[in-house]
Write a protein that holds these residues in place. Structure first.
Motif, PDB file in Angstrom:
ATOM      1  N   GLU A  81       0.965   4.212  -2.903  1.00  0.00           N
ATOM      2  CA  GLU A  81       0.836   5.655  -2.677  1.00  0.00           C
ATOM      3  C   GLU A  81       1.935   6.424  -3.396  1.00  0.00           C
ATOM      4  OE1 GLU A  81       0.762   6.221   1.504  1.00  0.00           O
ATOM      5  OE2 GLU A  81      -1.148   5.183   1.789  1.00  0.00           O
ATOM      6  N   VAL A  82       3.151   5.848  -3.430  1.00  0.00           N
ATOM      7  CA  VAL A  82       4.244   6.490  -4.160  1.00  0.00           C
ATOM      8  C   VAL A  82       3.911   6.599  -5.642  1.00  0.00           C
ATOM      9  CG1 VAL A  82       6.667   6.227  -4.859  1.00  0.00           C
ATOM     10  CG2 VAL A  82       6.001   5.766  -2.500  1.00  0.00           C
ATOM     11  N   LEU A  83       3.163   5.606  -6.156  1.00  0.00           N
ATOM     12  CA  LEU A  83       2.807   5.582  -7.576  1.00  0.00           C
ATOM     13  C   LEU A  83       1.542   6.374  -7.875  1.00  0.00           C
ATOM     14  CD1 LEU A  83       3.503   1.803  -8.302  1.00  0.00           C
ATOM     15  CD2 LEU A  83       4.977   3.752  -8.825  1.00  0.00           C
ATOM     16  N   GLY A  84       0.922   6.940  -6.826  1.00  0.00           N
ATOM     17  CA  GLY A  84      -0.265   7.754  -7.047  1.00  0.00           C
ATOM     18  C   GLY A  84      -1.575   7.019  -6.886  1.00  0.00           C
ATOM     19  N   PHE A  85      -1.545   5.797  -6.325  1.00  0.00           N
ATOM     20  CA  PHE A  85      -2.758   5.023  -6.098  1.00  0.00           C
ATOM     21  C   PHE A  85      -3.080   5.020  -4.605  1.00  0.00           C
ATOM     22  CE2 PHE A  85      -0.920   3.422  -9.992  1.00  0.00           C
ATOM     23  CZ  PHE A  85      -2.017   3.261 -10.831  1.00  0.00           C
ATOM     24  N   SER A  86      -4.341   4.747  -4.268  1.00  0.00           N
ATOM     25  CA  SER A  86      -4.742   4.748  -2.862  1.00  0.00           C
ATOM     26  C   SER A  86      -4.325   3.474  -2.146  1.00  0.00           C
ATOM     27  CB  SER A  86      -6.265   4.940  -2.745  1.00  0.00           C
ATOM     28  OG  SER A  86      -6.947   3.910  -3.456  1.00  0.00           O
ATOM     29  N   HIS A  87      -4.343   2.335  -2.865  1.00  0.00           N
ATOM     30  CA  HIS A  87      -3.876   1.085  -2.253  1.00  0.00           C
ATOM     31  C   HIS A  87      -3.440   0.123  -3.362  1.00  0.00           C
ATOM     32  CE1 HIS A  87      -7.847  -0.447  -3.335  1.00  0.00           C
ATOM     33  NE2 HIS A  87      -8.366   0.563  -2.651  1.00  0.00           N
ATOM     34  N   TRP A  88      -2.871  -1.017  -2.963  1.00  0.00           N
ATOM     35  CA  TRP A  88      -2.247  -1.943  -3.909  1.00  0.00           C
ATOM     36  C   TRP A  88      -3.246  -2.554  -4.884  1.00  0.00           C
ATOM     37  CZ3 TRP A  88       2.421  -2.928  -5.591  1.00  0.00           C
ATOM     38  CH2 TRP A  88       2.686  -4.132  -6.276  1.00  0.00           C
ATOM     39  N   ASN A  89      -4.487  -2.784  -4.444  1.00  0.00           N
ATOM     40  CA  ASN A  89      -5.469  -3.383  -5.348  1.00  0.00           C
ATOM     41  C   ASN A  89      -5.677  -2.522  -6.586  1.00  0.00           C
ATOM     42  OD1 ASN A  89      -5.881  -5.600  -3.731  1.00  0.00           O
ATOM     43  ND2 ASN A  89      -7.676  -4.756  -2.680  1.00  0.00           N
ATOM     44  N   ASP A  90      -5.617  -1.205  -6.410  1.00  0.00           N
ATOM     45  CA  ASP A  90      -5.772  -0.315  -7.561  1.00  0.00           C
ATOM     46  C   ASP A  90      -4.620  -0.475  -8.548  1.00  0.00           C
ATOM     47  OD1 ASP A  90      -8.089   0.661  -6.509  1.00  0.00           O
ATOM     48  OD2 ASP A  90      -7.174   2.432  -5.592  1.00  0.00           O
ATOM     49  N   VAL A  91      -3.421  -0.773  -8.014  1.00  0.00           N
ATOM     50  CA  VAL A  91      -2.260  -0.985  -8.889  1.00  0.00           C
ATOM     51  C   VAL A  91      -2.465  -2.234  -9.738  1.00  0.00           C
ATOM     52  CG1 VAL A  91       0.229  -1.425  -8.965  1.00  0.00           C
ATOM     53  CG2 VAL A  91      -0.698   0.168  -7.277  1.00  0.00           C
ATOM     54  N   THR A  92      -2.893  -3.326  -9.103  1.00  0.00           N
ATOM     55  CA  THR A  92      -3.086  -4.574  -9.850  1.00  0.00           C
ATOM     56  C   THR A  92      -4.206  -4.436 -10.879  1.00  0.00           C
ATOM     57  OG1 THR A  92      -4.561  -5.411  -8.104  1.00  0.00           O
ATOM     58  CG2 THR A  92      -2.225  -5.982  -7.949  1.00  0.00           C
ATOM     59  N   LYS A  93      -5.287  -3.728 -10.513  1.00  0.00           N
ATOM     60  CA  LYS A  93      -6.380  -3.519 -11.471  1.00  0.00           C
ATOM     61  C   LYS A  93      -5.894  -2.708 -12.665  1.00  0.00           C
ATOM     62  CE  LYS A  93     -10.134  -3.657  -8.055  1.00  0.00           C
ATOM     63  NZ  LYS A  93     -11.163  -2.848  -7.361  1.00  0.00           N
ATOM     64  N   ASP A 119       0.826  -1.205   0.000  1.00  0.00           N
ATOM     65  CA  ASP A 119       0.000   0.000   0.000  1.00  0.00           C
ATOM     66  C   ASP A 119       0.861   1.256   0.000  1.00  0.00           C
ATOM     67  OD1 ASP A 119      -2.358  -1.398  -0.080  1.00  0.00           O
ATOM     68  OD2 ASP A 119      -2.734  -1.309   2.074  1.00  0.00           O
ATOM     69  N   THR A 120       1.987   1.203   0.743  1.00  0.00           N
ATOM     70  CA  THR A 120       2.918   2.349   0.745  1.00  0.00           C
ATOM     71  C   THR A 120       3.497   2.571  -0.645  1.00  0.00           C
ATOM     72  OG1 THR A 120       3.497   1.915   3.063  1.00  0.00           O
ATOM     73  CG2 THR A 120       5.021   3.272   1.783  1.00  0.00           C
ATOM     74  N   VAL A 121       3.873   1.464  -1.306  1.00  0.00           N
ATOM     75  CA  VAL A 121       4.397   1.559  -2.671  1.00  0.00           C
ATOM     76  C   VAL A 121       3.339   2.133  -3.609  1.00  0.00           C
ATOM     77  CG1 VAL A 121       5.157   0.198  -4.652  1.00  0.00           C
ATOM     78  CG2 VAL A 121       6.114  -0.257  -2.386  1.00  0.00           C
TER      79      VAL A 121
END
Length: 382
Positions: A34-46, A30-32
């Motif tokens: 946020e660095v990428l501009g997402f609220s949590h990791w699930n948004d990154v995978t989606k 989740d911290t990573v």
């Protein structure tokens, strides 16, 4: 470069960050995110499944997140290799100033050392270890480190460096060494043993898996290193006192800074070993040939409780009546008395008269070998 490579790299970095910070993997991810501009990791995978791709710049931003948690090299760059291999005797010495006063800070064997003019701050690797500040007595009224505000700022810098060192070590350990599973099982980072309860060799303390992982595998009671933590108290006999469980409330966090005012000037403390070393060196200096040099090395030197000396020479190696002038001069400077004796002892080599004719040990060895060889006419010299 394939898009999947960057995503695999991202997951690898998030795992390493989780180990370094000793936090659950989902929190690190989740911290990573946020660095990428997402609220949590699930948004990154989606987003990744929808065709979003990472850029080199975004990967670099995540790497910087990890670098901030780990020690850097002398140039301030990232150290992303095996930290354990590099940190046994760390060469990363950093310089800085506090209120205009210079200091240097480095780590060795996991401990942090911070030095300034007339002072040394030490923070041990163990998270519950006691930080100590030694101030030279000679400059105590002049040194800014004597002021509480200066001490606190120095301590904050040293503790931050200690946390970086801990993070570097933890990032190289297996995940299960810093995060117990649901049953409290953890893996020893050095020997690979797995258990929910651990024991300290030094203080016979029993420690839960969560407690030992939280303390970076140092005993929370006595600060013993991971080398002294075992899954069973194999050193105890049946009649011995059984290990006492550690209770968290006994010791939490680092103790307060201990300040020592010490006279750091070097002092000469003479003892029998030091006196003997000086006297034998002087005897060698007095020797004028190989025979006398062997006599100096072969002599018995006895030092009594008052540091007075008795030297016993072998009469075949040290000429009767030869005064050890340098040795007597050294004794006079040290304020001690010297007695001399002669005796006969079993010599290491035959024909001691040979060594009176040369100053060269090489030449003497050659003459000695030839002399021995002449006694074994039908056999090679061994």
């Amino acid at each position: 470069m394939k898009p999947t490579y960057y995503f695999k790299k991202l997951k690898e970095l998030s795992k390493r960050y989780a180990r370094a910070q000793q936090v659950p993997l989902h929190k690190a991810r989740d911290t990573v995110a946020e660095v990428l501009g997402f609220s949590h990791w699930n948004d990154v995978t989606k987003a990744q499944r929808a065709g979003w791709t990472l850029t080199k710049e975004q990967i670099s931003a995540v790497e910087r997140l990890l670098v901030e948690a780990l020690p850097g090299d002398e140039a301030g760059g990232p150290r992303l290799g095996s930290f354990i291999e590099d940190s046994v005797f760390e060469t990363d010495v950093q310089q800085g100033t506090i209120e205009g006063h210079e200091y240097s800070i480095s780590a060795s064997m996991g401990d942090v050392h911070m030095h300034g003019t007339g002072w040394h701050l030490y923070v041990p690797e163990a998270p519950s270890g006691e930080p100590r500040l030694e101030i030279s007595k000679q400059i105590v009224h002049e040194a800014p480190v004597y002021e509480a505000a200066f001490q606190q700022e120095a301590l904050d810098i040293a503790i931050k460096r200690a946390e970086q060192v801990r993070a570097g070590i933890a990032s190289d350990w297996p995940r299960r060494s810093t995060k117990p599973d649901k049953d409290g099982l953890v893996r020893h980072p050095l020997n690979g043993a797995v258990s929910e309860k651990w024991f300290c060799l030094h203080c016979d303390t029993s420690i839960t898996g969560e407690q030992i992982a939280r303390g970076l595998w140092h005993c929370p009671r006595c600060d013993a290193s991971p080398l002294d933590i075992f899954e069973s108290p194999w050193w105890l006999e049946e009649h011995d006192t059984q290990p006492k469980p550690f209770v968290d409330k006994e010791k939490q966090g680092r103790p307060e800074l201990v300040v020592d005012i010490a006279d750091t000037r070097l002092k000469l403390e003479l003892d029998a070993e030091k006196v003997t070393l000086l006297m034998r060196s002087a005897l060698v200096e007095d020797a004028s040939n190989v025979s006398e040099r062997l006599g100096a090395l072969f002599a018995d030197i006895f030092v009594d409780d008052d540091n007075d000396v008795c030297i016993t020479f072998d009469e075949y190696l040290w000429p009767e009546g030869k005064e050890p002038i340098s040795a007597l001069a050294v004794a006079a400077q040290l304020g001690i008395n010297v007695d001399q004796e002669l005796c006969l002892r079993e010599l290491p080599f035959a024909w001691p008269g040979l060594d009176e004719h040369t100053k060269s040990t090489v030449e003497y060895t050659e003459m000695m070998l030839k002399a021995y060889a002449s006694q074994r006419a039908h056999k090679d010299v061994e």
